[in-house]
Enzyme design. Structure first.
Site, mmCIF file in Angstrom:
data_model
loop_
_atom_site.group_PDB
_atom_site.id
_atom_site.type_symbol
_atom_site.label_atom_id
_atom_site.label_comp_id
_atom_site.label_asym_id
_atom_site.label_seq_id
_atom_site.Cartn_x
_atom_site.Cartn_y
_atom_site.Cartn_z
ATOM 1 N N CYS A 1 -11.802 -20.795 -7.606
ATOM 2 C CA CYS A 1 -10.351 -20.768 -7.438
ATOM 3 C C CYS A 1 -9.915 -20.719 -5.977
ATOM 4 O O CYS A 1 -8.790 -21.098 -5.656
ATOM 5 C CB CYS A 1 -9.765 -19.573 -8.182
ATOM 6 S SG CYS A 1 -9.985 -19.633 -9.978
ATOM 7 N N ASN A 2 -10.767 -20.237 -5.096
ATOM 8 C CA ASN A 2 -10.420 -20.178 -3.674
ATOM 9 C C ASN A 2 -10.599 -21.518 -2.973
ATOM 10 O O ASN A 2 -10.171 -21.696 -1.829
ATOM 11 C CB ASN A 2 -11.258 -19.131 -2.956
ATOM 12 C CG ASN A 2 -12.760 -19.331 -3.162
ATOM 13 O OD1 ASN A 2 -13.286 -18.824 -4.147
ATOM 14 N ND2 ASN A 2 -13.438 -20.039 -2.284
#
Length: 383
Positions: free
Chosen positions: A160-161
């Site tokens: 997700c980063n």
């Protein structure tokens, strides 16, 4: 669902008041475009589709602050039950959905910038929900008719980063190649990364994620165009990227992971229940480091675009950074309408901010994503 804006460049050590004489040397976001898969479902609809009756699991879904998500449901048998998909079928689904969503997001962001496929000089593709060799970038070049000479990179498996990791690389390329067009695409076919069973571990994951893609165009000003607005792509006014700061929380390296599950014969995502608190406890130091480099304080930031990682994650970030619900309104809204879109979530929030039309010249913004590592990524921008 789409908005396009552009701006000019600056340096990380710039004073709060913009100065055109210092505009060289930074990439700017020219436009954004988003796409989803075809069908969205409410949380109650998903509980019925997957025949989930366990009260505890149902509670996880219904108390997630998510109203709807875009997903591609597995085929069903004669009794209406979802047929389990093997890992090979999931990889094929990932490729199919990613190519479709990715192509639509790229076309939209180019259209909003007044650009064509032939204008792309660099393509960065980010995904976690599947693995392809050759990568998604090469397949999009072939399927979309992007010029084969286009430089490219694939950022795979960061989670997700990853959108901000990819943005760092894409912005660096743009600065090294002023005036040229760089496109960054985050595409996550989360429907291709699900394990369906009755455990609480999978219930938490299955209650969160949805399908989505987001693309942006980046351009860094060159000396012969920086002072000539007529030469800049349509829609001037978008933010310049001033800098990045990252923090790997090494003691929580396994708290978020996507690894092989022998019991199911496929990859499975795991989220430790302590993730929101670990991420929240580390948010201040990375944000303050980002702002210290520009001589800024949190009170100087007008816009906060935080990854829609989940209700508890958003609350932990908000409390630890002293933010209001208004500060993270777009993060909350994207979570409500799409769920967690993994690497592209923050760009869906960025799109909503642009549609809102509240930014002014000189405003600072912080982009923030969180994911496996456990990692917090941040970027500072200025309109």
């Amino acid at each position: 669902m789409t908005t396009g804006l552009s701006g000019t460049g600056t340096s990380l050590l710039e004073l709060p008041v913009p100065d055109r004489k210092n505009d060289l040397g930074a990439a700017r976001i020219v436009s954004v475009g988003t796409a989803t898969t075809e069908n969205s479902y409410s949380q109650r609809e998903l509980l019925d589709i997957f025949n989930i009756t366990d009260p505890k699991v149902r509670s996880v879904f219904l108390n997630s602050s998510i109203e709807r998500r875009f997903l591609t449901i597995p085929p069903r048998d004669a009794d209406g039950n979802c047929i389990p998909e093997a890992q090979g079928e999931l990889l094929a689904k990932h490729e199919r959905l990613s190519l479709d969503m990715g192509a639509r997001a790229v076309r939209t962001c180019l259209e909003n910038a007044g650009l064509d496929l032939a204008d792309i000089d660099y393509l960065c593709c980010t995904t976690t929900t599947g693995f392809l060799v050759p990568g998604l970038s090469a397949r999009l070049i072939r399927e979309m008719g992007i010029l084969p000479r286009t430089s490219r990179v694939d950022v795979v498996g960061m989670g997700c980063n990853a959108g901000l990791n990819a943005l760092n690389a894409t912005a660096s390329w743009a600065v090294a190649n002023p005036g040229k067009v760089a496109v960054m695409l985050c595409v996550e076919a989360c429907s291709a990364a699900y394990v369906i069973d009755g455990t609480m571990r999978t219930a938490v994951v299955n209650s969160l994620f949805g399908d989505g893609a987001a693309a942006i165009v980046l351009i860094a000003d060159s000396p012969d165009t920086a002072y000539a607005p007529a030469d800049v792509p349509a829609g001037s006014g978008g933010p310049r990227i001033l800098g990045f700061a990252s923090q790997v929380i090494t003691e929580a390296l396994d708290a978020m992971r996507f690894d092989w599950d022998d019991a199911h014969g496929k990859f499975s995502f795991y989220l430790d229940p302590q993730v929101p608190y670990v991420v929240g406890a580390n948010a201040e130091q990375v944000v303050d480091r980002l702002l210290d480099g520009a001589g800024l304080r949190r009170s100087d930031i007008s816009q906060w675009l935080v990854h829609s990682g989940g209700k508890k994650v958003i609350d932990a970030i908000r409390v630890n950074l002293g933010l209001t619900r208004h500060d993270v309104r777009h993060t909350i809204a994207v979570m409500r309408d799409y769920g967690n879109l993994s690497s592209g979530s923050f760009l869906f929030s960025y799109e909503r901010l642009l549609q809102e039309g509240v930014t002014s010249a000189g405003d600072y913004g912080v982009l923030m994503t969180m994911g496996p590592g456990s990692t917090i990524e941040t970027a500072l921008v200025q309109w």
